[in-house]
Design a protein around this motif. Structure first.
Motif, PDB file in Angstrom:
ATOM      1  N   THR A  73       0.830  -1.199   0.000  1.00 53.70           N
ATOM      2  CA  THR A  73       0.000   0.000   0.000  1.00 53.70           C
ATOM      3  C   THR A  73       0.865   1.250   0.000  1.00 53.70           C
ATOM      4  O   THR A  73       1.853   1.334   0.725  1.00 53.70           O
ATOM      5  N   GLU A 148      -3.204  -4.175   0.087  1.00 55.63           N
ATOM      6  CA  GLU A 148      -3.623  -3.764   1.432  1.00 55.63           C
ATOM      7  C   GLU A 148      -3.333  -4.842   2.485  1.00 55.63           C
ATOM      8  O   GLU A 148      -3.311  -4.555   3.683  1.00 55.63           O
ATOM      9  N   GLU A 151      -0.420  -4.327   5.055  1.00 52.43           N
ATOM     10  CA  GLU A 151      -0.456  -3.300   6.095  1.00 52.43           C
ATOM     11  C   GLU A 151      -0.244  -3.938   7.467  1.00 52.43           C
ATOM     12  O   GLU A 151      -0.857  -4.941   7.807  1.00 52.43           O
ATOM     13  N   LYS A 220      -9.226 -10.568   5.613  1.00 55.76           N
ATOM     14  CA  LYS A 220      -8.540  -9.791   4.575  1.00 55.76           C
ATOM     15  C   LYS A 220      -8.917 -10.219   3.161  1.00 55.76           C
ATOM     16  O   LYS A 220      -8.601  -9.520   2.217  1.00 55.76           O
TER      17      LYS A 220
END
Length: 221
Positions: A73, A148, A151, A220
């Motif tokens: 990200t 993402e 993260e 996720k």
């Protein structure tokens, strides 16, 4: 039959999307590093390498910078216009040319670089090369927000090699063993759906028999 549909759909898509693709080409030529296309060697059917095409979204030397083949990200290697292309998946559209050439199908296991392909479990590697890789597919939809997923991790390479790729290999293996024309058309429709509605869980409701994600990816995917 799938090859016939690939040619028809890819040809129609290039014609219909031309009013979108031409401005993208012009913008890319005038911004960033002036590059329009990014060509990278990927593993195709039978294990043979081919040159996968994308619109350029990152600095030219990106594979030798930062996290290498792993894109996270807010990756600083991604160019400003490239962020928009990646978010909308427009950067993948040049692969319609790969489909017409016979390198790829609209639906199939996502083609990987040699380094990423070797991160798949051996059983998955042996099966995946039996079919043409796809512009989209089960693995592409499940991991549509892959950037993402890094993260909060201090070691993206470990997450990629030990968690993401083994699970992605299970998903692609499932498709190779269970793929048919019904799944082909359903996955085309679901690809368009998740691009429009990224947070949708419709895919999981329709494909309940897929391998369960590992605990580290819970919430996720």
């Amino acid at each position: 039959m799938q090859r016939l549909f690939d040619v028809i759909f890819a040809g129609l898509a290039l014609v219909v999307l031309a009013p979108l693709l031409i401005p993208v080409v012009i913008i890319l030529r005038g911004t960033g590093e002036g590059e329009i296309f990014f060509r990278q060697e990927r593993i195709g059917k039978g294990g043979a390498p081919f040159g996968l095409l994308k619109f350029a979204t990152m600095l030219k030397d990106s594979p030798n910078m930062g996290t290498g083949t792993v894109t996270v990200t807010n990756d600083p290697r991604v160019l400003p216009f490239g962020r928009f292309l990646r978010k909308t998946k427009i950067n993948e559209l040049p692969q319609l040319i790969n489909i017409l050439k016979g390198d790829m199908s609209l639906i199939g296991p996502r083609p990987q670089t040699r380094r990423c392909f070797e991160a798949f479990p051996p059983e998955a590697q042996a099966e995946i090369v039996k079919v043409r890789p796809g512009l989209s597919g089960v693995g592409s939809i499940v991991f549509r927000g892959e950037e993402e997923m890094y993260e909060g991790t201090d070691d993206p390479d470990r997450l990629y090699d030990e968690v993401i790729m083994p699970y992605k290999g299970e998903l692609e293996l499932w498709y190779v063993r269970h793929g048919n024309l019904l799944h082909y058309f359903l996955l085309i429709a679901l690809t368009a759906w998740v691009v429009a509605f990224p947070g949708s869980q419709l895919f999981w409701r329709l494909f309940r028999e897929l391998p369960e994600p590992p605990a580290e990816l819970a919430g996720k995917v």
